[in-house]
Design a protein around this motif. Structure first.
Motif, short mmCIF file in Angstrom:
data_model
loop_
_atom_site.label_atom_id
_atom_site.label_comp_id
_atom_site.label_asym_id
_atom_site.label_seq_id
_atom_site.Cartn_x
_atom_site.Cartn_y
_atom_site.Cartn_z
N ALA A 117 3.21 -21.89 8.87
CA ALA A 117 2.94 -20.50 9.49
C ALA A 117 3.18 -19.61 8.34
O ALA A 117 2.70 -18.51 8.10
CB ALA A 117 3.75 -20.22 10.61
N CYS A 118 4.28 -20.05 7.52
CA CYS A 118 4.74 -19.18 6.30
C CYS A 118 3.41 -19.05 5.25
O CYS A 118 2.96 -18.08 4.72
CB CYS A 118 5.96 -19.94 5.90
SG CYS A 118 6.45 -19.48 4.05
N VAL A 119 2.93 -20.37 4.92
CA VAL A 119 1.81 -20.33 3.79
C VAL A 119 0.47 -19.62 4.26
O VAL A 119 -0.08 -18.68 3.94
CB VAL A 119 1.49 -21.84 3.66
CG1 VAL A 119 0.17 -21.80 2.82
CG2 VAL A 119 2.83 -22.35 2.69
N LEU A 120 0.08 -19.88 5.58
CA LEU A 120 -0.87 -19.32 6.21
C LEU A 120 -0.96 -17.52 6.27
O LEU A 120 -1.66 -17.08 5.96
CB LEU A 120 -1.42 -19.73 7.42
CG LEU A 120 -2.28 -21.21 7.52
CD1 LEU A 120 -2.27 -21.75 8.87
CD2 LEU A 120 -3.33 -21.11 6.79
N GLY A 121 0.34 -17.01 6.68
CA GLY A 121 0.71 -15.70 6.77
C GLY A 121 1.08 -15.22 5.44
O GLY A 121 1.07 -13.98 5.48
N GLY A 122 1.54 -15.99 4.51
CA GLY A 122 2.02 -15.31 3.35
C GLY A 122 3.04 -14.51 3.35
O GLY A 122 3.20 -13.59 2.86
#
Length: 183
Positions: A117-122
């Protein structure tokens, strides 16, 4: 090491609970030198200088990433850290380095877990009760007999602004990750 109490069904070394303020998760990697390096009397600038010196002395590129990640853990007061990189061909996150589980390959679907979620949402995700959070993926904890309580997940950006991975800091030694930690 004498064990006097259990946390989440795991023995905790005596004295460690007080050192950690009684709030951190199970710590399987107890390193007194790392705890001492976070003494309040030592300024953050002095700690950064020591880290820079240790990193600057390392000439072996295969040992540099583990050293940098371990120093990040120490600086942030985290029990463990993991660097995940995006594998765009397979829509996966691959752990390039996972402190505490160096001998295990960790591969997650890009849309899986807190780090996904961190990576996909930046965006940074600061999770205080990670094991109870809907994004939490317990598979790594179960395989390692480990208990994750706090997670700070931070995206890693390329020079052109694309998210190329993320760093996950696990189980802050004292309390929760703060706004200061995020800065």
């Amino acid at each position: 090491m004498e064990y006097t109490r259990e946390v989440h069904g795991h023995p905790r070394p005596s004295g460690l609970a007080e050192t950690l303020g009684g709030t951190a998760g199970v710590v399987h990697r107890y390193e007194p030198s790392a705890l001492l390096s976070r003494r309040p009397a030592e300024s953050e600038a002095a700690l950064l200088l020591k880290i820079q010196q240790r990193i600057g002395q390392e000439r072996d590129p295969d040992r540099l990433l583990p050293l940098v990640m371990t120093e990040i853990s120490t600086l942030m007061g985290a029990d463990r850290s993991t660097l995940f990189l995006v594998d765009p061909d397979h829509a996966e996150l691959r752990a390039r380095f996972a402190e505490g589980v160096e001998d295990k390959e960790i591969v997650l679907r890009l849309d899986m877990g807190i780090i996904g979620a961190c990576v996909l949402g930046g965006r940074v995700l600061n999770i205080a009760n990670a094991s109870e959070h809907f994004l939490f993926n317990p598979s790594i904890d179960q395989g390692e007999d480990y208990w994750t309580e706090t997670v700070l997940a931070v995206p890693v950006f390329s020079s052109d602004g694309a998210v190329v991975g993320g760093i996950e800091l696990i189980n802050k030694w004292m309390g929760r990750y703060t706004a200061e930690d995020i800065e």
